[in-house]
Each structure stands twice: as C-alpha cells, then as structure tokens.
Write a protein that holds these residues in place. Structure first.
Motif, mmCIF file in Angstrom:
data_model
loop_
_atom_site.group_PDB
_atom_site.id
_atom_site.type_symbol
_atom_site.label_atom_id
_atom_site.label_comp_id
_atom_site.label_asym_id
_atom_site.label_seq_id
_atom_site.Cartn_x
_atom_site.Cartn_y
_atom_site.Cartn_z
ATOM 1 N N GLY A 194 24.194 -33.484 -45.808
ATOM 2 C CA GLY A 194 24.141 -33.505 -44.354
ATOM 3 C C GLY A 194 22.965 -34.226 -43.741
ATOM 4 O O GLY A 194 22.827 -34.236 -42.522
ATOM 5 N N GLY A 217 23.153 -36.932 -40.095
ATOM 6 C CA GLY A 217 24.183 -35.940 -40.322
ATOM 7 C C GLY A 217 23.941 -34.681 -39.509
ATOM 8 O O GLY A 217 23.140 -34.672 -38.566
ATOM 9 N N ASN A 218 24.632 -33.610 -39.894
ATOM 10 C CA ASN A 218 24.534 -32.363 -39.127
ATOM 11 C C ASN A 218 23.572 -31.353 -39.731
ATOM 12 O O ASN A 218 23.510 -30.204 -39.280
ATOM 13 N N THR A 220 20.296 -29.257 -40.397
ATOM 14 C CA THR A 220 19.115 -28.855 -39.637
ATOM 15 C C THR A 220 17.928 -28.595 -40.561
ATOM 16 O O THR A 220 16.779 -28.632 -40.110
#
Length: 234
Positions: A194, A217-218, A220
C-alpha cells in the motif's frame, strides 16, 4: 499568598520543508520589527481571539509568506514555553510542521522584511542561527520529518501526484542526508503493502531508460518500516 498562575500568550511557529534543486530547504523570514529585527526566523505569529490553532497556522503562513497553507500537510510537533524564550514576556509557541513539493517562491508580508527558501545546513542548528528558540524548533521538526519517513508514507508528500521510484528515493536521501542503493531501495519500497501503486505509465527521459510511474497508495503506516541507515531500530 500562593503563587499566581502564569498567563501565557499563544503563538504559532511554522517549519515548512520542501525540496528545491535536490536539497532539503526550510522557509525562513527576516524579521521586520523587534525583537530580533533583521534576524532570520521561522514564520509565525499570535493566535487571535476565537481562532483555532490550525487556522492561525494557515493564516500566518499566508500573511507572512504568501503561501496557501490549506493544501499542505500540517501537523503539530510540540509546544515550547521555557521561561525567557521570548523577551516580550511569557509566550508559549505551538510548533507546526508542513511538507510539500515544489513550493513557489514566498512573498514577505506583515512583520516580515523578506521570506525565502534556505537550504538546510545541519551544522548551523543549535548555534543561535535563528531568532528566539527557533533553532531548537527547527531541529525537532526536522527529526519528526525524518522519523516519519521511516514508518509513514510522508515521503510521497514531497512528490507530485505521480512519481518515479528514483524521485521518491531522492526525497529520502535529501531528508536523511544519506545515499541509498537504488536497487535495494526499489525492492524495499515496492515490498511495502500500500505504499506505492504503479500507474502503468512510464516516463521517458531525454537520455537513459524509461522509468515506471507510481502514485501514493492507501497505506497509513509502512510495514516493514523504511529504517534509516544508522538510525533508530524501534
């Protein structure tokens, strides 16, 4: 008679980082009025009545440098309230860190005589280079940025909407001030779920091989973390 509580005025100080010509740079102003008139400092100012801290940070950035702060990554670093840090009296400063790519040339305003991007020279930090205790604030904010590059996708905030792995590596090298092996870096970055996502497009330079383009990407948090050479091992 018991001691009276100290009444503080609240200020905001901003560490704005970007990369210009391959170097990590910080936004500085030249103070246009006392105290420390003519000395370099971080941009900032006092919180107004009824104003949120974040709104103050955005307003001061615009008033002192002409930059729009609402589109930047802004986060609090810490609060500084050491007695005597400001000759005007008890003033507590909430320090913010902002990071963005290719920021424009700032334009000074309000109490700033001028504003400019200054390449970061770590040897000058802690030597009274900046007004007030801004050397300390800058050092702490820089360490926050360096640490966050290890475990968060913050490095992508220095890049454009799409970027090559080489451009992302240049961010890590500029912030950490180290040289990284290109193949090893590529393997690590693309191995973090991600972190970056291939767009399917390529960039064709005037010379050399074309490079694949990626976007953020996503994720965190980065797992495994992108640990600094010689840095912490949390």
């Amino acid at each position: 008679m018991p001691d009276q509580p100290t009444v503080f005025r609240i200020a905001i100080d901003l560490t704005i980082l970007t990369i210009r010509d391959g170097q990590l740079a910080v936004l500085l102003i030249e103070r246009g009025k006392p105290p420390f008139e003519g000395q370099l400092a971080l941009p900032g100012g006092f919180v107004r009545s009824g104003e949120d801290l974040h709104d103050t940070a955005v307003r001061e950035l615009s008033e002192e440098t002409g930059l729009e702060g609402r589109s930047l990554h802004l986060e609090q670093v810490r609060t500084y309230a050491t007695p005597g840090r400001d000759p005007r009296g008890p003033i507590a400063s909430v320090a913010y860190l902002a990071i963005a790519p290719d920021l424009p040339t700032p334009v000074a305003g309000t109490d700033a005589a001028r504003a400019h991007w200054e390449p970061l020279d770590l040897e000058r930090l802690g030597c009274g280079w900046l007004a007030f205790d801004h050397d300390v604030i800058l050092r702490h904010a820089l360490e926050r940025a360096r640490a966050k590059l290890e475990y968060s996708p913050l490095a992508a905030a220095f890049c454009g909407e799409t970027f090559t792995i080489g451009e992302l590596r240049a961010v890590y090298e500029a912030v950490w001030q180290v040289r990284l092996d290109p193949r090893n870096f590529h393997r690590k970055v693309t191995g973090v779920a991600g972190f970056v996502v291939p767009t399917g497009e390529r960039r064709y330079p005037p010379t050399g091989r074309p490079a694949g383009l990626y976007r953020r990407g996503n994720a965190t948090l980065l797992y495994p973390a992108m640990l600094r050479p010689g840095g912490s091992r949390r």
